[in-house]
Scaffold this motif. Structure first.
Motif, PDB file in Angstrom:
ATOM      1  N   ALA A 120       4.146   5.835  -5.211  1.00  0.00           N
ATOM      2  CA  ALA A 120       4.210   5.900  -6.672  1.00  0.00           C
ATOM      3  C   ALA A 120       3.158   6.874  -7.200  1.00  0.00           C
ATOM      4  CB  ALA A 120       3.993   4.515  -7.258  1.00  0.00           C
ATOM      5  N   ALA A 121       1.974   6.833  -6.593  1.00  0.00           N
ATOM      6  CA  ALA A 121       0.884   7.703  -7.051  1.00  0.00           C
ATOM      7  C   ALA A 121       1.223   9.168  -6.827  1.00  0.00           C
ATOM      8  CB  ALA A 121      -0.404   7.344  -6.322  1.00  0.00           C
ATOM      9  N   LEU A 122       2.036   9.421  -5.833  1.00  0.00           N
ATOM     10  CA  LEU A 122       2.328  10.820  -5.469  1.00  0.00           C
ATOM     11  C   LEU A 122       3.656  11.302  -6.032  1.00  0.00           C
ATOM     12  CD1 LEU A 122       1.244  10.701  -1.716  1.00  0.00           C
ATOM     13  CD2 LEU A 122       0.048  11.876  -3.573  1.00  0.00           C
TER      14      LEU A 122
ATOM     15  N   ILE B  17       0.839  -1.206   0.000  1.00  0.00           N
ATOM     16  CA  ILE B  17       0.000   0.000   0.000  1.00  0.00           C
ATOM     17  C   ILE B  17       0.874   1.257   0.000  1.00  0.00           C
ATOM     18  CG2 ILE B  17      -1.678   1.336   1.333  1.00  0.00           C
ATOM     19  CD1 ILE B  17      -2.765  -1.377   2.358  1.00  0.00           C
TER      20      ILE B  17
ATOM     21  N   MET C 250      -3.215  14.176   1.655  1.00  0.00           N
ATOM     22  CA  MET C 250      -2.918  13.329   0.501  1.00  0.00           C
ATOM     23  C   MET C 250      -1.434  13.390   0.161  1.00  0.00           C
ATOM     24  SD  MET C 250      -5.731  12.022   0.235  1.00  0.00           S
ATOM     25  CE  MET C 250      -7.201  12.502   1.130  1.00  0.00           C
TER      26      MET C 250
ATOM     27  N   ARG D  36       2.420   1.771  -3.361  1.00  0.00           N
ATOM     28  CA  ARG D  36       1.454   2.306  -4.338  1.00  0.00           C
ATOM     29  C   ARG D  36       1.207   3.791  -4.108  1.00  0.00           C
ATOM     30  NH1 ARG D  36      -3.559  -1.793  -3.495  1.00  0.00           N
ATOM     31  NH2 ARG D  36      -2.850  -3.607  -4.676  1.00  0.00           N
ATOM     32  N   VAL D  37       1.051   4.148  -2.841  1.00  0.00           N
ATOM     33  CA  VAL D  37       0.744   5.550  -2.542  1.00  0.00           C
ATOM     34  C   VAL D  37       1.926   6.437  -2.933  1.00  0.00           C
ATOM     35  CG1 VAL D  37       0.289   7.200  -0.676  1.00  0.00           C
ATOM     36  CG2 VAL D  37      -0.916   5.010  -0.723  1.00  0.00           C
TER      37      VAL D  37
ATOM     38  N   ARG E 202      -7.699  13.230  -7.976  1.00  0.00           N
ATOM     39  CA  ARG E 202      -7.385  12.734  -6.628  1.00  0.00           C
ATOM     40  C   ARG E 202      -8.131  13.470  -5.524  1.00  0.00           C
ATOM     41  NH1 ARG E 202      -1.486  15.060  -7.085  1.00  0.00           N
ATOM     42  NH2 ARG E 202      -1.038  12.995  -7.929  1.00  0.00           N
TER      43      ARG E 202
ATOM     44  N   LEU F 266      -5.503   8.334  -6.174  1.00  0.00           N
ATOM     45  CA  LEU F 266      -4.449   9.275  -5.833  1.00  0.00           C
ATOM     46  C   LEU F 266      -3.482   9.509  -7.000  1.00  0.00           C
ATOM     47  CD1 LEU F 266      -3.984  10.646  -3.107  1.00  0.00           C
ATOM     48  CD2 LEU F 266      -2.405   8.809  -2.514  1.00  0.00           C
ATOM     49  N   ALA F 267      -3.403   8.524  -7.883  1.00  0.00           N
ATOM     50  CA  ALA F 267      -2.446   8.620  -8.988  1.00  0.00           C
ATOM     51  C   ALA F 267      -2.891   9.607 -10.070  1.00  0.00           C
ATOM     52  CB  ALA F 267      -2.223   7.240  -9.601  1.00  0.00           C
TER      53      ALA F 267
ATOM     54  N   SER G  34      -5.336   4.214  -3.811  1.00  0.00           N
ATOM     55  CA  SER G  34      -4.052   4.647  -4.363  1.00  0.00           C
ATOM     56  C   SER G  34      -4.176   4.922  -5.863  1.00  0.00           C
ATOM     57  CB  SER G  34      -2.949   3.622  -4.075  1.00  0.00           C
ATOM     58  OG  SER G  34      -3.346   2.334  -4.463  1.00  0.00           O
TER      59      SER G  34
END
Lengths: 196, 472
Positions: free
Chosen positions: A13-15, A7, B77, A10-11, B322, B316-317, B313
């Protein structure tokens, strides 16, 4: 690999390309005048709580009159406030608490603007369970415990304690949005606001 | 498709309530034909809008609070990994156990195993969107564990074998006589002389649930806020069923979406002003319970927090989408939405209905699985105005419409239209042809797209602008 790693990976990478956000503007009201007790009473009554402004020496008698029967109190409740024959919670079973007619406690903080009373499980308020099962909850409130606003209440409270915010008795609006008082919590909330 | 660390994943198929059985236009068509439903919805949304407007008007700093709420959520976030680890550390220090669930299947497995370990065959539940999202009740039932919903509306939905249709008032689509029927049919031990008076119905639920509260050892809840700085969790409610579940049992299991974390204790001063006023139209909801880990001698002595991703997630990407994760589930956008007011929540096919659902659900599942939802809006912007944390829902809707797969025929028609409009002579000829079509027959006949089933085509004018200009 743990789910936590998955998790958080993933987070992150998303940010990856997210810009840093700006500072949080805190220009909402944070300075308040002294709490207006009349506003508190108005808000409490609006939520179908009943309010009496009395002297500290009257608490026991008024509580007796409101309860009409067995009253549970926490161990730390001032002795002078206790009606005769109270049931002191020294670890009572849920059944015995539920069978009581009323519970009498102090409070930690009250918010005038929203008509909210906060319990923080201090010795004069007791375990959360005692204010949950009896049908009538009588709260004694000292004027110095009343603040005007939510930000002041948050600042006064200790988050490490279990907190119960109460705004009027239990209510539901689930049936055609008709407000019905008392589904699961106490059906009646009585506030005894002490003279200063 | 293989997955690897760091690849945001959408909510898995085959589990949970994020995908409907049919696209929005088809489901809406059914709902629109139901007069009773529309009457119930109009009454409910109009009432909440009025109440909410009145109490919001009491706060001179409502807009400043909205801006602060929006900025806090944006900050959350951007720092999500560190805040989640901080929350985990604080909860653990206070005797709680934190679990991480990458998706619905994992969350359901974790919760089921935790309940099994207690030996309890029944759990009491506080109303929670996260557990609805992952279909936890169905997973527990499959494992032989009976989940009992204790919120009055959720109980009505559960006893009626129904699905919730609103975030805040899940049984909003039912009126009192329908609720009476459900109770008479499905509530064990109910008084057969039950009337449809709301206080009588509420009292029947109180009586039915009291014994269950006192005899069930495990509770499951969601969380409105999880405070990283202190490890405190908060549940905001009205009836006291939440307090019952959060206080009476030995074991408490809380399932919280990872986006619900807030940085600091102080941040509650913002959200506790925004949420009740936007949500139920009250200055404050009747009950809020806050707890930090385990408190010896008070409340559950065994506390588990399950942190849930399940597509978050992936949301969020997308930089343009997001902010849908900023949602505090107040449902204000539902109550002002002209589309929701007419179709109700079931048409959206997801536990997240209304405008926020139209942006959140397709992002959680991947746009292919909820392609019709970004179009379930008039783009009027009322949802943005109503949102207490200023989520710009209309912009996200437009963004998602561009990402949604369009039918082949529609894409072909649009390509042809673009080609024609790029060429003035061709365009003039097309306009003349359209005029002929107007003379020839009914509006939109022969359009292959199905567009005209849900849209009115504009009348083709007797004289085009170009003709008028030329003849001037």
């Amino acid at each position: 690999m743990s789910s936590k790693d998955v998790i958080l990976g993933r987070v992150r990478a998303a940010l990856r390309d997210a810009p840093a956000p700006g500072p949080v503007p805190r220009d909402y009201r944070r300075e308040f005048p002294a709490a207006d007790l009349d506003v508190l009473v108005d808000r409490l009554v609006d939520y179908k709580a009943s309010v009496r402004r009395i002297g500290s020496e009257q608490v026991a008698a008024v509580a007796r009159e409101i309860a009409g029967g067995t009253v549970v109190v926490p161990e730390g409740l001032p002795v002078a406030w206790r009606p005769e024959g109270v049931l002191v919670d020294d670890g009572l079973t849920p059944d015995r608490i539920a069978a009581a007619d009323a519970v009498l406690t102090a409070a930690a903080v009250a918010v005038a603007e929203t008509g909210t009373i906060v319990l923080d499980a201090s010795p004069d308020q007791g375990r959360r369970i005692i204010t949950l099962l009896p049908d009538v909850h009588i709260v004694v409130l000292r004027p110095g415990q009343v603040v005007a606003s939510v930000p002041e209440a948050v600042a006064r409270l200790d988050p490490s304690r279990p907190l119960t915010w109460i705004s009027g008795p239990s209510a539901t609006s689930d049936i055609e949005l008709n407000r019905v008082e008392g589904v699961h919590g106490p059906r009646h909330l009585h506030v005894l606001l002490l003279d200063s | 498709m293989s997955t690897f660390l760091g690849m945001p994943a959408t909510a898995p198929r085959g589990v949970g309530h994020l995908r409907g059985d049919e696209p929005f236009p088809a489901a809406a068509h059914t709902a629109l034909a139901n007069d009773q439903l529309r009457r119930n919805l109009r009454h409910a949304t109009t009432t909440i809008r009025g109440k909410s407007g009145r109490v919001i008007a009491e706060l001179p700093d409502w807009q400043e609070l909205r801006s602060a709420g929006s900025a806090i959520k944006a900050d959350v976030m951007s720092r999500l990994p560190e805040l989640l680890e901080e929350l985990e550390a604080r909860v653990t220090e206070r005797g709680g156990v934190v679990h991480w669930a990458a998706d619905a299947n994992q969350a359901n497995a974790i919760v089921t195993e935790l309940v099994r370990r207690t030996g309890s065959e029944r759990v009491i539940k506080v109303k929670s969107m996260a557990t609805q999202e992952i279909a936890l009740n169905e997973a527990l039932e499959a494992a032989g564990i009976q989940p009992v919903e204790t919120d009055l509306a959720e109980l009505i939905v559960q006893l009626g074998n129904d699905q919730p249709s609103h975030i805040l008032v899940p049984a909003i689509h039912r009126n009192r006589s329908e609720i009476r029927e459900i109770f008479l049919t499905a509530m064990p031990g109910v008084d057969p002389g039950l009337t449809d008076d709301p206080p009588v119905l509420a009292a029947a639920a109180r009586k039915y649930l009291r014994e269950t509260f006192l005899s069930t050892k495990v509770a499951i809840s969601g969380a409105n806020f999880g405070i990283a700085e202190t490890g405190t969790l908060a549940v905001v409610e009205s009836e006291g069923n939440g307090r019952m579940c959060l206080t009476l049992p030995d074991t408490l299991i809380t399932v919280m979406g990872i986006e619900k974390v807030v940085p600091a204790w102080r941040d509650l001063e913002v959200f506790l002003q925004l949420l009740p006023r936007a949500s139920t139209g009250e200055r404050m909801n009747p009950y809020t319970t806050m707890w930090t880990g385990v408190t010896p001698g008070d409340g559950p002595q065994d506390f588990h927090l399950v942190l849930l991703d399940n597509g978050r997630s992936a949301v969020l990407a997308d930089p343009a989408g997001r902010s849908a994760l900023h949602c505090i589930r107040c449902s204000a956008c539902l109550n002002v939405c002209p589309v929701y007011e007419r179709t109700g929540g079931h048409a959206y096919g997801s536990v997240y209905p209304g405008p926020i659902g139209a942006v959140l659900s397709p992002q959680l599942t991947g746009i292919e699985d909820n392609a019709s939802l970004p179009f379930a809006s008039s783009l009027c912007g009322a949802c943005f105005d109503a949102c207490p944390v200023r989520i710009d829902i209309p912009s996200i809707l437009v963004h998602l419409r561009n990402r949604a797969p369009h039918p082949k025929s529609e894409r072909a028609a649009m390509r042809a239209a673009a080609y024609t409009m790029d060429r003035p002579k061709l365009y003039a000829r097309a306009q003349r042809a359209a005029k002929l079509a107007r003379i020839a027959g009914r509006r939109g006949r022969g359009l292959p797209l199905g567009w005209n089933r849900a849209r009115d085509l504009p009348e083709i004018p007797a004289q085009t602008f170009r003709d008028w200009w030329a003849s001037r």
